[in-house]
Design a protein around this motif. Structure first.
Motif, short mmCIF file in Angstrom:
data_model
loop_
_atom_site.label_atom_id
_atom_site.label_comp_id
_atom_site.label_asym_id
_atom_site.label_seq_id
_atom_site.Cartn_x
_atom_site.Cartn_y
_atom_site.Cartn_z
N ALA A 151 0.84 -1.20 0.00
CA ALA A 151 0.00 0.00 0.00
C ALA A 151 0.87 1.25 0.00
O ALA A 151 0.61 2.20 -0.76
CB ALA A 151 -0.92 -0.01 1.21
N ASP A 152 1.90 1.26 0.83
CA ASP A 152 2.80 2.42 0.87
C ASP A 152 3.52 2.60 -0.46
O ASP A 152 3.68 3.72 -0.96
CB ASP A 152 3.80 2.24 2.02
CG ASP A 152 4.63 3.49 2.28
OD1 ASP A 152 4.17 4.61 1.93
OD2 ASP A 152 5.74 3.36 2.83
N PHE A 153 3.96 1.49 -1.05
CA PHE A 153 4.65 1.57 -2.34
C PHE A 153 3.70 2.10 -3.41
O PHE A 153 4.05 2.97 -4.20
CB PHE A 153 5.17 0.19 -2.75
CG PHE A 153 6.15 0.23 -3.89
CD1 PHE A 153 7.50 0.11 -3.67
CD2 PHE A 153 5.71 0.39 -5.20
CE1 PHE A 153 8.41 0.16 -4.73
CE2 PHE A 153 6.59 0.45 -6.26
CZ PHE A 153 7.95 0.33 -6.02
N SER A 154 2.46 1.59 -3.43
CA SER A 154 1.49 2.03 -4.44
C SER A 154 1.14 3.51 -4.25
O SER A 154 0.96 4.24 -5.23
CB SER A 154 0.22 1.17 -4.34
OG SER A 154 -0.67 1.43 -5.40
N SER B 282 -3.42 7.90 -13.89
CA SER B 282 -2.66 6.80 -13.27
C SER B 282 -2.47 7.04 -11.79
O SER B 282 -2.51 6.10 -10.98
CB SER B 282 -1.31 6.65 -13.97
OG SER B 282 -1.47 6.22 -15.31
N ALA B 283 -2.27 8.29 -11.40
CA ALA B 283 -2.14 8.62 -9.97
C ALA B 283 -3.38 8.15 -9.22
O ALA B 283 -3.30 7.52 -8.16
CB ALA B 283 -1.94 10.12 -9.80
N ARG B 284 -4.52 8.46 -9.78
CA ARG B 284 -5.79 8.11 -9.13
C ARG B 284 -5.92 6.59 -8.96
O ARG B 284 -6.36 6.10 -7.92
CB ARG B 284 -6.93 8.66 -10.00
CG ARG B 284 -8.27 8.72 -9.34
CD ARG B 284 -9.30 9.34 -10.27
NE ARG B 284 -9.09 10.77 -10.43
CZ ARG B 284 -8.65 11.36 -11.54
NH1 ARG B 284 -8.37 10.65 -12.61
NH2 ARG B 284 -8.49 12.67 -11.59
N ARG B 285 -5.52 5.83 -9.98
CA ARG B 285 -5.66 4.38 -9.92
C ARG B 285 -4.73 3.76 -8.88
O ARG B 285 -5.13 2.88 -8.10
CB ARG B 285 -5.42 3.77 -11.30
CG ARG B 285 -6.54 4.07 -12.29
CD ARG B 285 -6.30 3.41 -13.63
NE ARG B 285 -7.40 3.70 -14.55
CZ ARG B 285 -8.57 3.07 -14.57
NH1 ARG B 285 -8.78 2.08 -13.70
NH2 ARG B 285 -9.51 3.40 -15.43
N PHE B 286 -3.47 4.22 -8.85
CA PHE B 286 -2.54 3.63 -7.89
C PHE B 286 -2.84 4.08 -6.46
O PHE B 286 -2.60 3.33 -5.50
CB PHE B 286 -1.09 3.95 -8.28
CG PHE B 286 -0.57 3.03 -9.35
CD1 PHE B 286 -0.06 1.79 -9.02
CD2 PHE B 286 -0.63 3.39 -10.68
CE1 PHE B 286 0.40 0.92 -10.00
CE2 PHE B 286 -0.17 2.53 -11.68
CZ PHE B 286 0.34 1.29 -11.33
N LEU B 287 -3.39 5.28 -6.31
CA LEU B 287 -3.79 5.71 -4.98
C LEU B 287 -5.04 4.95 -4.51
O LEU B 287 -5.14 4.59 -3.33
CB LEU B 287 -4.03 7.22 -4.98
CG LEU B 287 -2.75 8.06 -5.13
CD1 LEU B 287 -3.08 9.53 -5.35
CD2 LEU B 287 -1.84 7.91 -3.90
N MET B 288 -5.98 4.70 -5.40
CA MET B 288 -7.12 3.86 -5.04
C MET B 288 -6.65 2.47 -4.63
O MET B 288 -7.13 1.88 -3.63
CB MET B 288 -8.11 3.76 -6.20
CG MET B 288 -9.29 2.82 -5.94
SD MET B 288 -10.40 3.36 -4.63
CE MET B 288 -11.61 4.25 -5.62
N ASN B 289 -5.70 1.93 -5.36
CA ASN B 289 -5.13 0.62 -5.03
C ASN B 289 -4.50 0.65 -3.64
O ASN B 289 -4.68 -0.27 -2.83
CB ASN B 289 -4.07 0.25 -6.08
CG ASN B 289 -3.49 -1.12 -5.86
OD1 ASN B 289 -4.18 -2.12 -5.89
ND2 ASN B 289 -2.18 -1.17 -5.64
N ALA B 290 -3.77 1.73 -3.34
CA ALA B 290 -3.15 1.87 -2.02
C ALA B 290 -4.21 1.94 -0.92
O ALA B 290 -4.05 1.35 0.16
CB ALA B 290 -2.28 3.13 -1.99
N LEU B 291 -5.29 2.64 -1.19
CA LEU B 291 -6.36 2.77 -0.19
C LEU B 291 -7.01 1.41 0.09
O LEU B 291 -7.26 1.06 1.25
CB LEU B 291 -7.40 3.77 -0.69
CG LEU B 291 -8.57 4.06 0.24
CD1 LEU B 291 -8.08 4.66 1.56
CD2 LEU B 291 -9.57 5.02 -0.43
N VAL B 292 -7.25 0.63 -0.98
CA VAL B 292 -7.84 -0.70 -0.80
C VAL B 292 -6.93 -1.58 0.06
O VAL B 292 -7.38 -2.26 1.00
CB VAL B 292 -8.09 -1.36 -2.17
CG1 VAL B 292 -8.43 -2.84 -2.01
CG2 VAL B 292 -9.22 -0.64 -2.90
N LEU B 293 -5.63 -1.56 -0.22
CA LEU B 293 -4.68 -2.38 0.54
C LEU B 293 -4.56 -1.91 1.99
O LEU B 293 -4.51 -2.73 2.91
CB LEU B 293 -3.31 -2.33 -0.13
CG LEU B 293 -3.17 -3.11 -1.45
CD1 LEU B 293 -1.89 -2.71 -2.17
CD2 LEU B 293 -3.19 -4.62 -1.18
#
Length: 461
Positions: free
Chosen positions: A203-206, A221-232
């Protein structure tokens, strides 16, 4: 924006007659609309980093076909690139989708998906906003241990340092490549504690990777990887990291001139930070709420949020701050943030006297931030401070000092792989446009236009 320059309201381009013009990439049509609303050719040129002569030629019929020039004009005027058929090209896109600008409905759906995840539910709408990856080549361990987790943590630390020192463009490709490998470890066998620590590290890496995309200008892309980080982060029950990620989503919204949307993200972040009992994150969120309110011209809200941020920072134990919450604890960081807030207040103020007062405060805070900064403060942050200092010296008629700093900061910005740094050069040009009788200011505007165009080409190479 200088007092002499007419405002461009958020979403000014969202008019039927302008959408047709933008779809044709009719730059002259856009400029003619601006002229009808009080913009001179000089002011248009300053905003778009062009000379008055270039603007005149376009208005006389010269077509703009160069892709990078169209991108520069769209960004300078805060026009969503998708309306002109332009995709963010600062880096290759996510594997599943081309980058596109969000419609009002997209924004509403995304905000709803973020809220859903923040409250613990990863629904189908949220899954639509996650990045997609093809299968990698390198095999991951079938059983992971603490050493595998530490590899992810170490890479996060190192690439975050690269991002801060040289800009997101220097880190993003390596980061995305490693993440494509590391994320597959989530399916490996591990004990419960190791599996949770892996989720946190991923999550921190994403989140770091999403911030690098944000820095180069690829907000999709920022939005997608930050959403991924939030899910994790939510999956690992790590509210402090969820809060940090929501702060970054708020900054993405602000970069897209959506302060109301940003406040929604930041307020969700406050709930997570309070759950975590993390005063440092609470402070950072209050400080960034102040920035969003500055964009809305709400000075009383700004003062209140800044006061709350200072109070929470006084409660934070710096020795126990998590690695993703280091902002504002390096000397110069919080002072530099205050400079950014007052720079925004000066930009959006409608009263010229107020604008000057805010600009004077931006000068004081940016100079103080530079004085406080040591070598441990990110190079990019110090460059941003100098951009704010130069811009507001010009706004307050300290012309010689403002121009001198501007010339030095141009070189610094060209050496950064940062789309945000490049875009902020336009603020100096806008401030210089109010000094049209000054030959040094005219020379500076030409240098800024050339430097910005050159830096954009380097970033997208």
């Amino acid at each position: 924006m200088t007092a002499s320059q007419p405002p461009l309201d958020s979403g000014w381009w969202d008019r039927p007659e302008l959408r047709a013009v933008l779809a044709r990439r009719d730059v002259a049509g856009v400029f003619r609309w601006m002229q009808r609303h009080g913009w001179s050719q000089t002011q248009i040129g300053a905003r778009t980093c062009q000379s008055q002569g270039e603007v005149s030629e376009i208005l006389k019929g010269r077509q703009v076909k160069a892709y990078d020039v169209l991108e520069r004009i769209a960004d300078a005027l805060e026009i969503p690139r998708g309306l002109m058929g332009l995709a963010y090209s600062a880096t290759s896109q996510s594997d599943s989708d081309e980058t596109h600008e969000l419609t009002i409905e997209d924004r509403r759906n995304f905000a709803g998906a973020v809220a859903s995840v923040a409250f613990g539910s990863v629904n189908d709408e949220a899954k639509k906003w996650l990045p997609q990856f093809s299968n990698g080549v390198a095999a991951v361990p079938s059983v992971i241990t603490d050493s595998d987790v530490q590899q992810v943590v170490s890479m996060t630390v190192q690439l975050r340092k690269v991002d801060q020192r040289y800009g997101g463009g220097a880190a993003v490709d390596a980061a995305r490549g490693f993440y494509g490998y590391a994320r597959r470890m989530i399916h490996s066998t591990a004990d419960a504690q190791t599996h949770r620590e892996l989720k946190i590290s991923l999550a921190d890496f994403s989140s770091m990777l999403g911030w690098s995309f944000h820095d180069i200008g690829d907000q999709s892309s920022a939005r997608r990887f930050l959403m991924n980080a939030l899910v994790l982060a939510k999956g690992a029950d790590e509210p402090s990291l969820a809060s940090s990620t929501l702060y970054r989503l708020g900054r993405v919204s602000m970069q897209e001139a959506q302060p109301v949307e940003a406040l929604k993200m930041l307020q969700l972040g406050q709930l997570a930070a309070q759950d975590a009992g993390d005063p440092a994150e609470v402070a950072r969120l209050h400080a960034n709420e102040a920035l969003a309110y500055a964009m809305l011209g709400k000075h009383d809200h700004v003062k209140d949020c800044l006061a709350r941020a200072v109070h929470e920072m006084g409660r934070a134990d710096k020795s126990r701050v998590s690695p993703w919450t280091t902002l504002y604890f390096t000397p110069g960081d919080y002072t530099g943030h205050q400079a950014l807030v007052y720079n925004s207040l000066a930009s959006y103020a409608k009263d010229p006297r107020q604008s000057r007062e805010y600009a004077e405060r931006a000068v004081a805070f940016s100079q103080q931030a530079l004085d406080e900064s040591g070598e441990d403060r990110p190079r990019r942050s110090r460059t941003f401070d100098r951009i704010i200092l130069s811009t507001n010296l010009l706004r307050t008629d300290e012309v010689d000092s403002g121009i001198a700093i501007a010339h030095s900061v141009v070189t610094e910005t060209q050496n950064l792989r940062s789309g945000r740094g490049i875009s902020r050069l336009a603020e100096i040009a806008t401030a210089a446009s109010g000094l049209s009788d000054n030959p040094d200011a005219k020379d500076l505007m030409h240098q800024l236009a050339f430097a910005r165009n050159t830096a954009l080409k380097a970033l997208t190479a």
